[in-house]
Write an enzyme that holds these catalytic residues in place. Structure first.
Site, short mmCIF file in Angstrom:
data_model
loop_
_atom_site.label_atom_id
_atom_site.label_comp_id
_atom_site.label_asym_id
_atom_site.label_seq_id
_atom_site.Cartn_x
_atom_site.Cartn_y
_atom_site.Cartn_z
N SER A 164 0.83 -1.20 0.00
CA SER A 164 0.00 0.00 0.00
C SER A 164 0.86 1.25 0.00
O SER A 164 1.77 1.39 0.83
CB SER A 164 -0.93 0.02 1.22
OG SER A 164 -1.65 1.24 1.28
N GLU A 308 -7.25 1.16 -7.74
CA GLU A 308 -8.62 1.34 -7.25
C GLU A 308 -9.64 1.40 -8.38
O GLU A 308 -10.84 1.23 -8.15
CB GLU A 308 -8.71 2.61 -6.41
CG GLU A 308 -8.45 3.90 -7.17
CD GLU A 308 -8.20 5.07 -6.26
OE1 GLU A 308 -8.87 6.10 -6.43
OE2 GLU A 308 -7.34 4.96 -5.36
#
Length: 423
Positions: A164, A308
């Site tokens: 991340s 995303e």
């Protein structure tokens, strides 16, 4: 079982103009920086969704004042971070990762927990880094607690941020308030979602913070004050994906108002992606317009920096007339759910010919049919479900309310867009 929501299907070619709520990523970064700034500031046109309300509540719990203005903005006044607090992270990765580095600056005991699935999302690299920087932490995963000692020494820290980009942003946002700043060095596979780190760096510089990012995989923040700065929040371009897909999937036209000319939001890549899929895309006077083709073309894309967007793009690929290969997104297995596995399962449930890869999906043309599309408490999965419903009858999206994470009352806005009301 959560309520099943019939995804609306347009009865004719659409021609819509939509306005979208603000960016979650920008809103939560603006709130954090306002909370550690030298004085009061205003976050204008913020997103008010579950994730951002959780961030505002977290900062308030620490002693920051976040107050509504008559214009619907948030006025933020920094506090001393001297209150014991229990932080609810919900399913907000930004809360779980961005708040602990600033909690260490205070003199209180601050505990963190969240929704059951949040306990599965990665946080260990951030906690390990904070320990190395001088923060007192109990626990190695959610739930955990931080005992602030009034300051954080800071310094050089090495992390693996391949899961991340938020691991890096979390440390950078607080770094200027550490005694010697912070020097973050990444080792491991490439960092995903680099635009989000660029967003963090840009916002820090707007606050007068010195950031050195000249070397690859290294970001150094110099110690110093964080200037109070008012922020105007852009529309959330990732939340634009299903609305632009409305034009793409139906051969219609959709215009999104307020599209920035330049931005660090990953959703900006939708312009190029939809063009590759056969759409006509134009930007004029702050309005982005997508006109869909008669037939969508499949794509071969590395989505590593814009992971995303994968659920929405995968849904469009399932409607395309040629094969698609989406890769470079192994990291989205650690998002709200394992998005690769979830997409393979749910697309396949509705008839898609899909193969799950370690780092993505291969999708081939197939005849789709109705059925239940499960969301796994993941707002982006819900976006994929409603996109399929644009071209497939009787798609039932489970737990459409999960979209409140970043888009309040999405279901109403989506129905209005599909059936003709302006949003």
């Amino acid at each position: 079982m959560s309520e099943l929501w019939p995804a609306p299907r347009p009865l004719e070619r659409v021609d819509r103009v939509v306005s979208l709520p603000g960016s979650k990523s920008l809103t939560n970064r603006a709130l954090v920086l306002a909370g550690i700034a030298e004085g009061p500031s205003v976050v204008r046109r913020p997103l008010r969704s579950r994730d951002t309300l959780l961030m505002a509540a977290a900062l308030t719990s620490l002693g920051t004042r976040v107050e509504d203005t008559a214009d619907g903005d948030w006025e933020v006044t920094p506090g001393a971070f001297d209150r014991d607090a229990a932080i609810d992270c919900g399913l907000a990765g930004t809360v779980m990762r961005f708040v602990p580095p600033i909690a260490g600056l205070g003199t209180a005991l601050v505990s963190f927990d969240g929704d059951p699935h949040m306990r599965l999302r990665p946080i260990g690299q951030v906690l390990s880094a904070l320990r190395d920087l001088g923060v007192s932490i109990q626990g190695d995963s959610l739930p955990f607690s931080i005992h602030g000692l009034g300051s954080v020494p800071g310094g050089v820290v090495t992390i693996d941020a391949s899961a991340s980009s938020q691991f890096v942003s979390a440390l950078l946002l607080a770094g200027a308030r550490y005694d010697v700043g912070v020097d973050v060095r990444h080792v491991g596979k490439p960092v995903p979602s680099l635009p989000h780190i660029e967003m963090t760096v840009q916002m820090l510089r707007q606050h007068g913070v010195e950031v050195d990012d000249t070397d690859a995989n290294r970001w150094a923040v110099a110690p110093g004050p964080v200037r109070a700065v008012d922020h105007d929040i852009e529309p959330d371009l990732s939340n634009a994906a299903p609305f632009l897909a409305l034009g793409a999937a139906t051969g219609g036209r959709v215009t999104v108002r307020g599209w920035p000319t330049t931005t660090t939001q990953p959703g900006a890549e939708l312009r190029d992606i939809l063009t590759l899929m056969g759409c006509e895309v134009s930007l004029a006077d702050g309005d982005l317009t997508v006109v869909g083709p008669a037939r969508l073309t499949g794509v071969d894309l590395d989505l590593h920096d814009v992971g995303e967007l994968t659920p929405a793009i995968a849904a469009l690929c399932a409607l395309a007339d040629t094969p698609s290969h989406l890769r470079g997104v192994a990291h989205i297995r650690g998002h709200e759910t394992d998005r690769i596995a979830a997409l393979a399962t749910e697309l396949g449930r509705l008839g898609a010919d899909v193969t799950e890869r370690e780092d993505g999906l291969s999708i081939r043309p197939a005849t789709l049919h109705g059925g239940t599309f499960h969301t796994y408490a993941d707002h982006r999965m819900a976006h994929a479900g409603v996109i399929l419903g644009l071209a497939v009858d009787d798609v039932l999206v489970e737990d459409i309310a999960t979209t409140s994470k970043t888009f309040p009352d999405f279901a109403t806005a989506w129905t209005d867009a599909v059936h003709g009301a302006r949003t």
